[in-house]
Write a protein that holds these residues in place. Sequence first.
Motif, PDB file in Angstrom:
ATOM      1  N   TYR A  20       0.857  -1.193   0.000  1.00 50.32           N
ATOM      2  CA  TYR A  20       0.000   0.000   0.000  1.00 50.32           C
ATOM      3  C   TYR A  20       0.891   1.241   0.000  1.00 50.32           C
ATOM      4  O   TYR A  20       1.689   1.448   0.910  1.00 50.32           O
ATOM      5  N   ARG A  21       0.763   2.058  -1.043  1.00 51.03           N
ATOM      6  CA  ARG A  21       1.583   3.268  -1.172  1.00 51.03           C
ATOM      7  C   ARG A  21       0.723   4.512  -0.999  1.00 51.03           C
ATOM      8  O   ARG A  21      -0.408   4.561  -1.479  1.00 51.03           O
ATOM      9  N   CYS A  22       1.310   5.487  -0.334  1.00 54.35           N
ATOM     10  CA  CYS A  22       0.691   6.794  -0.182  1.00 54.35           C
ATOM     11  C   CYS A  22       1.827   7.813  -0.139  1.00 54.35           C
ATOM     12  O   CYS A  22       2.998   7.427  -0.166  1.00 54.35           O
TER      13      CYS A  22
ATOM     14  N   LEU B 101       5.794   3.795  10.372  1.00 55.04           N
ATOM     15  CA  LEU B 101       4.708   2.842  10.173  1.00 55.04           C
ATOM     16  C   LEU B 101       3.424   3.301  10.860  1.00 55.04           C
ATOM     17  O   LEU B 101       2.321   3.095  10.348  1.00 55.04           O
ATOM     18  N   THR B 102       3.563   3.942  12.017  1.00 58.44           N
ATOM     19  CA  THR B 102       2.396   4.468  12.721  1.00 58.44           C
ATOM     20  C   THR B 102       1.702   5.543  11.881  1.00 58.44           C
ATOM     21  O   THR B 102       0.474   5.537  11.747  1.00 58.44           O
ATOM     22  N   ARG B 103       2.479   6.454  11.312  1.00 58.35           N
ATOM     23  CA  ARG B 103       1.891   7.501  10.452  1.00 58.35           C
ATOM     24  C   ARG B 103       1.210   6.888   9.233  1.00 58.35           C
ATOM     25  O   ARG B 103       0.108   7.284   8.848  1.00 58.35           O
ATOM     26  N   LEU B 104       1.854   5.896   8.628  1.00 54.86           N
ATOM     27  CA  LEU B 104       1.266   5.219   7.471  1.00 54.86           C
ATOM     28  C   LEU B 104      -0.027   4.494   7.844  1.00 54.86           C
ATOM     29  O   LEU B 104      -1.009   4.541   7.100  1.00 54.86           O
ATOM     30  N   ALA B 105      -0.026   3.827   8.981  1.00 56.70           N
ATOM     31  CA  ALA B 105      -1.209   3.102   9.424  1.00 56.70           C
ATOM     32  C   ALA B 105      -2.375   4.057   9.666  1.00 56.70           C
ATOM     33  O   ALA B 105      -3.513   3.778   9.271  1.00 56.70           O
ATOM     34  N   LEU B 106      -2.095   5.172  10.306  1.00 59.32           N
ATOM     35  CA  LEU B 106      -3.153   6.154  10.552  1.00 59.32           C
ATOM     36  C   LEU B 106      -3.718   6.678   9.236  1.00 59.32           C
ATOM     37  O   LEU B 106      -4.930   6.818   9.085  1.00 59.32           O
ATOM     38  N   HIS B 107      -2.842   6.927   8.266  1.00 59.16           N
ATOM     39  CA  HIS B 107      -3.297   7.364   6.941  1.00 59.16           C
ATOM     40  C   HIS B 107      -4.204   6.304   6.319  1.00 59.16           C
ATOM     41  O   HIS B 107      -5.277   6.614   5.791  1.00 59.16           O
TER      42      HIS B 107
ATOM     43  N   LEU C  63      -5.965   3.922   7.839  1.00 55.99           N
ATOM     44  CA  LEU C  63      -7.226   3.832   8.575  1.00 55.99           C
ATOM     45  C   LEU C  63      -8.162   4.996   8.245  1.00 55.99           C
ATOM     46  O   LEU C  63      -9.369   4.801   8.079  1.00 55.99           O
ATOM     47  N   LYS C  64      -7.612   6.207   8.149  1.00 51.44           N
ATOM     48  CA  LYS C  64      -8.440   7.365   7.799  1.00 51.44           C
ATOM     49  C   LYS C  64      -8.971   7.243   6.374  1.00 51.44           C
ATOM     50  O   LYS C  64     -10.156   7.457   6.115  1.00 51.44           O
ATOM     51  N   HIS C  65      -8.065   6.906   5.448  1.00 53.22           N
ATOM     52  CA  HIS C  65      -8.421   6.833   4.030  1.00 53.22           C
ATOM     53  C   HIS C  65      -9.503   5.780   3.764  1.00 53.22           C
ATOM     54  O   HIS C  65     -10.349   5.958   2.899  1.00 53.22           O
ATOM     55  N   HIS C  66      -9.474   4.686   4.520  1.00 52.83           N
ATOM     56  CA  HIS C  66     -10.438   3.609   4.320  1.00 52.83           C
ATOM     57  C   HIS C  66     -11.563   3.618   5.348  1.00 52.83           C
ATOM     58  O   HIS C  66     -12.323   2.650   5.456  1.00 52.83           O
TER      59      HIS C  66
END
Length: 147
Positions: free
Chosen positions: A49-51, A94-100, A102-105
């Motif tokens: 998953y890329r952002c 990884l925490t920042r990516l995970a939050l992104h 969770l918010k995005h989905h």
Amino acid sequence: MAWWRPWESSAPDASPRLPWWRRWFGSRSERAAARYLRGLGYRILARNYRCPLGELDLVVLDKETVVFVEVRSSAGRSSADIALSVDDAKQARLTRLALHFLKHHRLLDRSARFDVLTLAWPATQRTPIIEHFPNAFPAAGRYQMFS
């Protein structure tokens, strides 16, 4: 604007491309990790998953829990050494990516955790030695309140 070479790390907004064999090795490890997790009954939600913040190796669903899996692999090193490579800076990223994610989905109401999956590929074996570290670390940095 000055000319830049894509293989130089100083290129604007470009990450250096890995050699083909490193990409192949990483892809092979992530496929093996996904197979292993499916065998445990996890459902794969996303691979690579890329952002704008970076990339998550695997996002899976363990019953009702969203699990962010960091896949680490090496040719022959021990699992403990490989797992230690997920340092504080990597945990915060990884925490920042995970939050992104969770918010995005729209999954902020779901419980989430971080797992580390290590794969050691001894030269004498065709299959890796896999070690799974569930709940390997808590959410890091200023996002701890979301864990």
